[in-house]
Design an enzyme around this catalytic site. Sequence first.
Site, PDB file in Angstrom:
ATOM      1  CE  LYS A 209      -3.510   2.462   2.534  1.00 41.93           C
ATOM      2  NZ  LYS A 209      -4.174   2.719   3.866  1.00 41.93           N
ATOM      3  CD  GLU A 215       9.466  -5.898   7.045  1.00 40.97           C
ATOM      4  OE1 GLU A 215       9.167  -4.628   6.422  1.00 40.97           O
ATOM      5  OE2 GLU A 215       9.526  -6.080   8.214  1.00 40.97           O
ATOM      6  N   GLY A 269      -4.650  -1.613   4.975  1.00 38.78           N
ATOM      7  CA  GLY A 269      -3.836  -2.867   4.659  1.00 38.78           C
ATOM      8  C   GLY A 269      -4.502  -4.276   4.880  1.00 38.78           C
ATOM      9  NE  ARG A 270      -5.941  -3.432  11.215  1.00 40.63           N
ATOM     10  CZ  ARG A 270      -5.307  -2.314  11.092  1.00 40.63           C
ATOM     11  NH1 ARG A 270      -4.129  -1.935  10.535  1.00 40.63           N
ATOM     12  NH2 ARG A 270      -5.582  -1.428  11.887  1.00 40.63           N
ATOM     13  CD  GLU A 355      -1.231  -3.997  11.639  1.00 45.04           C
ATOM     14  OE1 GLU A 355      -1.747  -3.998  10.756  1.00 45.04           O
ATOM     15  OE2 GLU A 355       0.126  -4.085  11.533  1.00 45.04           O
ATOM     16  CG  HIS A 386      -3.731 -35.141  18.191  1.00 48.40           C
ATOM     17  ND1 HIS A 386      -3.626 -36.166  18.736  1.00 48.40           N
ATOM     18  CD2 HIS A 386      -4.789 -34.877  17.213  1.00 48.40           C
ATOM     19  CE1 HIS A 386      -4.704 -36.796  18.417  1.00 48.40           C
ATOM     20  NE2 HIS A 386      -5.498 -36.129  17.491  1.00 48.40           N
ATOM     21  CE  LYS A 498       6.224  -0.544   9.857  1.00 49.53           C
ATOM     22  NZ  LYS A 498       5.149   0.016   8.910  1.00 49.53           N
TER      23      LYS A 498
HETATM   24  O1  F6P Z   1       4.054  -2.687   9.917  1.00 47.05           O
HETATM   25  C1  F6P Z   1       2.528  -2.967   9.712  1.00 47.05           C
HETATM   26  C2  F6P Z   1       1.926  -2.677   8.476  1.00 47.05           C
HETATM   27  O2  F6P Z   1       2.065  -1.092   8.161  1.00 47.05           O
HETATM   28  C3  F6P Z   1       0.583  -3.116   8.300  1.00 47.05           C
HETATM   29  O3  F6P Z   1      -0.406  -2.378   8.689  1.00 47.05           O
HETATM   30  C4  F6P Z   1       0.554  -3.378   6.780  1.00 47.05           C
HETATM   31  O4  F6P Z   1      -0.508  -4.425   6.257  1.00 47.05           O
HETATM   32  C5  F6P Z   1       2.073  -3.845   6.366  1.00 47.05           C
HETATM   33  O5  F6P Z   1       2.778  -3.192   7.373  1.00 47.05           O
HETATM   34  C6  F6P Z   1       2.355  -3.638   5.208  1.00 47.05           C
HETATM   35  O6  F6P Z   1       2.262  -2.339   4.660  1.00 47.05           O
HETATM   36  P1  F6P Z   1       2.254  -2.167   3.139  1.00 47.05           P
HETATM   37  O7  F6P Z   1       1.200  -2.835   2.306  1.00 47.05           O
HETATM   38  O8  F6P Z   1       2.178  -0.699   3.125  1.00 47.05           O
HETATM   39  O9  F6P Z   1       3.730  -2.454   2.514  1.00 47.05           O
END
Ligand code: F6P
Length: 531
Positions: A209, A215, A269-270, A355, A386, A498
């Site tokens: 987003k 990452e 995002g979620r 979140e 289990h 972060k």
């Molecule tokens: O670090 C949390 C977050 O901001 C989430 O809310 C989000 O889903 C995820 O990182 C990834 O964000 P993006 O889609 O902007 O890469």
Amino acid sequence: MGEETYGPRTPAWSALSKYATVFSQRTIASLFQEDADRAEAFSTEAEGVWLDLSRQRLDSSALELLLELAKQTEVAVWIKRMFDGEHINNTEDRAALHVALRRPADCPLTVDGEDVMRLVKAERAKMQQLADALHEGELKGYTGHPITDIVNIGIGGSDLGLVMAVEALSDYRKPGLGVHFVSNLDGVQVSRVLEKVSPETTLFVVCSKSFTTLETLTNAQVVREWLLVCGGEQAVATQFVAVSTDHAAMDAFGIAPKRRLALWDWVGGRYSLCSPVGLSLALAVGWEHFEALLRGAHAMDCHFEQAPSENNLPVLLALTGVWNRNFLGMPSHAVLPYDHHLCRLPAYLQQLEMESNGKRVQRDGAPVECETCPVIWGEPGSNAQHSFYQLLHQGTAKVSVDFLLPVNSGVGRQEQQDLAAANCLAQSWALASGDPAESDNDSHQACSGNHPSSLILFERLDPDTLGKLIALYEHKVFIQSVIWGINAFDQWGVQLGKRLATGVGGIISDENVAGPPPLEEALVRFRKWRA
Ligand code: F6P
């Protein structure tokens, strides 16, 4: 929101607190004995989803008070605000309009002076075009060979829903298409995927987003360099597509203009699986199945918008959660699906719920006056039986449970699904009733019971039903946030880590710079052992 509508300050909350003290003597087993109609009275069906609350530690007086709490916290007003596109995400001054993502395109919805359905329709068309081209073998790589693999590069809301849904709908997958996910930072996933796929026939979907997530950008950069070595700029331009709100960032990365899909700040995002973020899912299962998922989610949205609270599945699920969390003091909630297709549902719900509602301040910044989101966790049954059910039956931790159960096997093995169903139902019975006979004889074998659970039953796990389940949980989370008086749509708590990581990253291998006191020794040891 005034004080009088803040959950913990309402008369209904006080009444519930009082009632819970009296009620704490009652057991689920005794509730069944007292009310012959309990099983029927505490279950509701809507849109083919049956919610059975009879094995909750809840009676009709408590439920009435909870419904009163929904009224006093103006749940219906908040539902309308959400559907009207008001800026209910107040700290970011945005709408939270995921319901628009599955709304029929010909029903206009004006937000901040713009018909968002026009935007949604245009991106849906692009997604469909890509999905159709892929499945007709017309989507080609830089050497002219058809695409055989897709790799979604994203994390959190740009990964978890996709992983969950691709797994849940694995029987609807297009044959012969490899679908891979790269989310984690440490390089393990990206290495494994790049060992498996060919640069000429793999489409990489960069899903972010913000297009700033460490990452995702790190992994995308690794892939970009790999493609450059294999096929130069031509490969980068052909093998990448991206989904983001930030067109300039996609541009800077080298994503070709016609390979960019838009996202909007009114999609969290979620909450974004039904948006262009769902592209990898649409590619994996085909447009027709992705559309069915949108239809299912929309059907649950309509139910949520229109049904009175007493028959409203998301509202009932939310109220039950509030009862367990705030009045019975249960800090932990397990999600246990009895269908291996849903093995990633708990992970997806962890982000969705924790979140969203893992917050300690109200919408106006004042400290909350009640507990908020419980810890969410889980695994598919019967694997989980289990593993950790011992604790559910005899441990000291208080855990509430959601069981999810499709009636029909998705893989044509009904006898095995019957066995799974028998186990699911038996477990919810055992948790509720325990075994008093055993307890007379041997305390090691005694199961006290009285552990509350909900059962969510549906005919089969198809795309339509998955859409309904997603919307059911999204709206449950929203209703709980309304009662707790928090904003479910921001996530400021993730920023500190972060920020600090950026600083630590700058000195991680630099022996001349001492780390901050809390990390000093750890950094010395890290540098010593670093190869
Ligand atoms: O670090 C949390 C977050 O901001 C989430 O809310 C989000 O889903 C995820 O990182 C990834 O964000 P993006 O889609 O902007 O890469």
